[in-house]
Structure formats: structure tokens, C-alpha cells
Design a protein around this motif. Sequence first.
Motif, mmCIF file in Angstrom:
data_model
loop_
_atom_site.group_PDB
_atom_site.id
_atom_site.type_symbol
_atom_site.label_atom_id
_atom_site.label_comp_id
_atom_site.label_asym_id
_atom_site.label_seq_id
_atom_site.Cartn_x
_atom_site.Cartn_y
_atom_site.Cartn_z
ATOM 1 N N UNK A 96 0.951 4.041 -2.902
ATOM 2 C CA UNK A 96 0.677 5.450 -2.568
ATOM 3 C C UNK A 96 1.817 6.348 -3.026
ATOM 4 N N UNK A 145 0.330 9.696 7.174
ATOM 5 C CA UNK A 145 -0.332 8.940 6.116
ATOM 6 C C UNK A 145 0.415 7.622 5.847
ATOM 7 N N UNK A 183 -6.555 8.251 1.662
ATOM 8 C CA UNK A 183 -6.857 8.736 3.012
ATOM 9 C C UNK A 183 -7.065 7.566 3.963
ATOM 10 N N UNK A 184 -5.968 7.082 4.576
ATOM 11 C CA UNK A 184 -6.097 5.919 5.455
ATOM 12 C C UNK A 184 -6.779 6.236 6.790
ATOM 13 N N UNK A 244 0.832 -1.202 0.000
ATOM 14 C CA UNK A 244 0.000 0.000 0.000
ATOM 15 C C UNK A 244 0.869 1.255 0.000
ATOM 16 N N UNK A 267 -1.909 -0.567 8.491
ATOM 17 C CA UNK A 267 -3.211 -1.066 8.079
ATOM 18 C C UNK A 267 -3.191 -2.591 7.939
ATOM 19 N N UNK A 270 0.118 5.187 8.732
ATOM 20 C CA UNK A 270 -1.182 4.515 8.776
ATOM 21 C C UNK A 270 -1.303 3.435 7.709
ATOM 22 N N UNK A 271 -0.721 3.706 6.544
ATOM 23 C CA UNK A 271 -0.765 2.684 5.494
ATOM 24 C C UNK A 271 0.044 1.459 5.911
ATOM 25 N N UNK A 305 -8.745 4.343 0.467
ATOM 26 C CA UNK A 305 -7.943 4.086 1.673
ATOM 27 C C UNK A 305 -6.490 4.471 1.438
ATOM 28 N N UNK A 306 -6.015 4.288 0.192
ATOM 29 C CA UNK A 306 -4.651 4.735 -0.118
ATOM 30 C C UNK A 306 -4.559 6.243 -0.012
#
Lengths: 328, 234
Positions: A19, A58, B161-162, A15, A65, A61-62, B158-159
Motif C-alpha cells: 500500500x 488505513x 480500502x481495507x 500489505x 487484516x 486495518x491493513x 482491500x489494499x
Amino acid sequence: MTSHSLGMLMAAHAAVAEFLAGLPLPLRPELTLDEWLAGLGEEELAELGLDGEQLADHVARLMGRKKSVASAPRNLVLRGGHDRHGQPEVAELVLRPGQTTCIVGPTGSGKSRLLADIECLAQGDTPTGRVVLVDGAPPSPQARFAPECKLVAQLSQNMNFVVDLPVAEFVAMHAQVRGVTEVEAVTARVIACANDLTGEKFAPDTALTQLSGGQTRALMIADVALLSESPVVLIDEIENAGVDRSRALGLLVAGDKIVLVATHDPLLALRGDRRVVLRGGGIAEILETSAAERRALQRLERVDAGLMELRDRLRHGGRIEEDLPSWS
Amino acid sequence: MAPPRLVTVAGPPSVGKTSVISRALAVLRDDGVAAGVVKFDSLSTADQDLYARAGLPSRVGLSGGLCPDHFFVTNIEACLAWGERRGLDLLVSESAGLCNRCSPHLDGVLAVCVVDVLAGIRTPAKIGPMLRLADLVVVTKGDIVSQAEREVFAFNLRLANPRAATVFCNGITGQGAMEVAWHLARAPQVETLDGRRLRFAMPSAVCPYCVGETAIGDVHHRGNVKRMRFDDLP
């Protein structure tokens, strides 16, 4: 996190890689995240719509996850509410993986409302007052209102593919999103299954938007059965002549999905384990499919196969002039 | 009297913001919540009629030649005061994100971004702070695309805005409105906005064209000028 280079982060977290690669900024895989951020100009960050701190949060968090997997429930229980006149409805409907429940009733009898109640895991707070229990308990507000992924997948006659991509490319994209390891093999399987359900085959490089109605429906069903994250499938009126409906249902059930189908097609309705009869907005009756109905289904399938053959003959320019069998 | 809860709702034009808000507020009204809406638009809007039909008090602000978000930030305090005078429990500020780059979201105020799945599965990567810094993302028009596209879209969200929760809401049938309402009912109450900050700076677009220049040519380019690079040129 700070000690690893961007390259290592990207290799470890798909992810994060996706991103960062999507950002309109030059990547420096050899730098750590902090070093890279420190080297970015204010203008570059402004273009991103994130400041340095927000970007770091960001990425964190990725990384944190968890892979989105809807834990498949062992059962859903629908406790009856009331119909439009306030009369209580049939008490309880238990739904289990691998079972098909059909929903029948005239227009306006409340079929869509029933599907919607299941979709939102109603807790006595919808117009029908129904309650849906997941594994015997009410779902937490978090599971209901802020789920990481939906429990319920929906498929209806109004749905179309709108993305402008070849079939194989899009199915592969869905497989990647689902975290499938053998993307190519799974993609090929989805396409083969879809082709198995439809009279007219399509190639992997066909554009999604060029598929016929039947091909579209077939691909949606194969994709939901093999790739969707949701353990429950709600199908609204899947009465398309271009799809082998009984095989389609078989495919979904084999995927251990809880399947609900709103339909008046006898081929589908009799193939289900039971039928929920709706009247005046409420569940009036639940009919288990009887042995006699299963025998009737076999004959109906022969009729259907006969009609399929005739349809196919017309498609290829043939005539229908022989004495037709008395199917009834 | 408790101050109202405040929510900023933003999203590209025509995604169905007004429908989503009307549906969600109708759910809350049934629970006894007094809600109202302030709509920020640029040239004209008929949304006041739509809200009136839904029985919701509303005010409209038209930004005219100004960037709608600049207009928003200079008027939101007065709007909050209006909501308080009306005795509202919940005030929703709705504004169209015209350039994918602006964002009306404020610190300490529930921030909602509405996007529509028809816009394309790669759209989440193209929207700026309006989406990236939202607390809740509402996806509309999901009823007319495939389950597969919905799942890929949700993943791309989700990528982008997680942090945010994602809710699918059908503005026509109201499916999903209850989920949206649940989030709105939990928005923080806001006594005053004085001293609060935008979550992200507004676009820095100070140039002669911002103030009415119409002529084209190098001599007119002053202020904040940024040139495209062409790699076939030295």
C-alpha cells in the motif's frame, strides 16, 4: 504501531508495504508513521484522497487484516426447492471435496440458476426456494454477504484474460496475493500444469492476451486448481477442443475442490461421480455414475485419444488416408 | 413517517452503476421496500427511462458546466426532501465520478463505490476517496474475466480500502444483486443532512478555467496553479 519505523512496519506486513509503496509520496522508512504523517503537507495528503487520520486508520486495518483463507467446508448440502411449476424437486444433494458433480439438462432447464443458487448460498430467498447448508448449518449473513473471500470460484466459456501482462508475471502476482511463499516454484508449476492440458504449449513470457482459446482455458483451470482461494469451483460448459478435459477435471479434484460442471460432453459427464438432471427449472433426478458407464467412458476416451491424434496430425500438415479403426 | 435510508453510489462512467442499482432495488421491492433514485450526471442521461422501465421513481439533475460533485452537494438535501415527500423507504443517489478524485460520500450515509474489473487490476490504486472512503465496493463485469484476475482485483481493492466489504455483481444477469441489496437495506436512515460533512474535501480547482477561460499561456494562469516537474530541467 507508533513506536515502529515505517521500514519495520513494511517488512512485517506485506500489505502495508504494498500500500505505502503504491502511494505517490516520498517514503521515509526511518521515521515512524506519525512522524512521517506530520511531515506531509496538506497538498500532498489531498492528492492521496485521505487525510492523516484516515491514512493512519488505513494502515492499522491493513496490519490487523488476517490472511484471507476461506476455511474449506467438509460438505455443502443443497436442499431442493421447487421447479418453475411449483412442483417440489429431488430432496437433497450432498457435495464433498474431491468429488465432481455434473449438471445436465437442455437450454433453459435451469443449469445456470442451480450454479447461481450455490454461488450465493441460497437460503430459500431465490426463485427456486433452495437452501444451501455449509457443514450442515446455514451460513451467517456476514459469510454470505460480506465475505473476506468467496467460497465459490467460477469458470465459464465467456471468460478471458484481459490484463496485459506476460503469463509468468501475472501468475506470480496471483501467487503473491494468495500469500504463497515459493512464488517462483508455484508459478512454474501452474504454467507446466496448464501446458500439460493443452495441445499447443506456451512460454512463460507469452502475453496473456495472446493465448489461444484452449491455452487460455487450460491456464484458467490450472490456476483455479493450484492457486484459487475458493474451495468450490463451478464450471459452466468447458467444451473446448484445445483442452484435455479429463486431465483438467483430475487436476481440480486432486486439489480437493468441490467441483460442479454444467456439461453435455460425455467424456466429462461420465467422469463425474454423479449427474444432476434438470428439467423445467428443477432437479428431476440424481444419477450416480454406474459401472457400465465407467466402462463406456474408457472406450470413449480411446475414441477421444484417436481424434486428438488426428487433430494433431492435421495441425502438423499430415494426411488422414489410412483405414480408420471402428471406434464404436 | 420514518425518514428514508440514504445511499450515495459513485463510480467511473460506464461501469454499470445504473444496472447494479436497478437490480438491487428490484430485489428490495420484492421485500416491500419503496425505493427511488436521484441521478446526477453532467451533460445528458437516459437513465430516467431505464429506472422508469424498472418501475422506480427517479429524478435527474444535470450539472452542465459545473463539476457534478459540487452540483451534487448543493442539491442532495432537496433530493432527500423529495424522497421523503414521495414516502420512500430508501433513496439512492447515483453520480458518475468523472475524475477519480471527487467523491460524494457523506458522514453517516452508506457510501457505495462501483468499479469494473475490466478497467485493469491496478485501477483500485488510481481511484481516490470515492473508493478509499466507501463502505461497500461493488465490482461489475466479473463474469468476463478470469477467476485469477478477480482475486487479484479483490486483493488490490482491500489494499485501497481495507474497511469496505466487496461484492461482485453482474448487472446483466443480476447475480450478486441480492448481496448488494442486503447492504443497501442496512443503510442508516437520514432525517436531515444539514450540518453533516463530506467524508473528504472536493478537489480545490479554483482557477480562471473553472469560470470559462479558454486562452492558453502563462498570463492566464492565476489562482490555484500547480506545475509539473521535469527532472531533466534544473
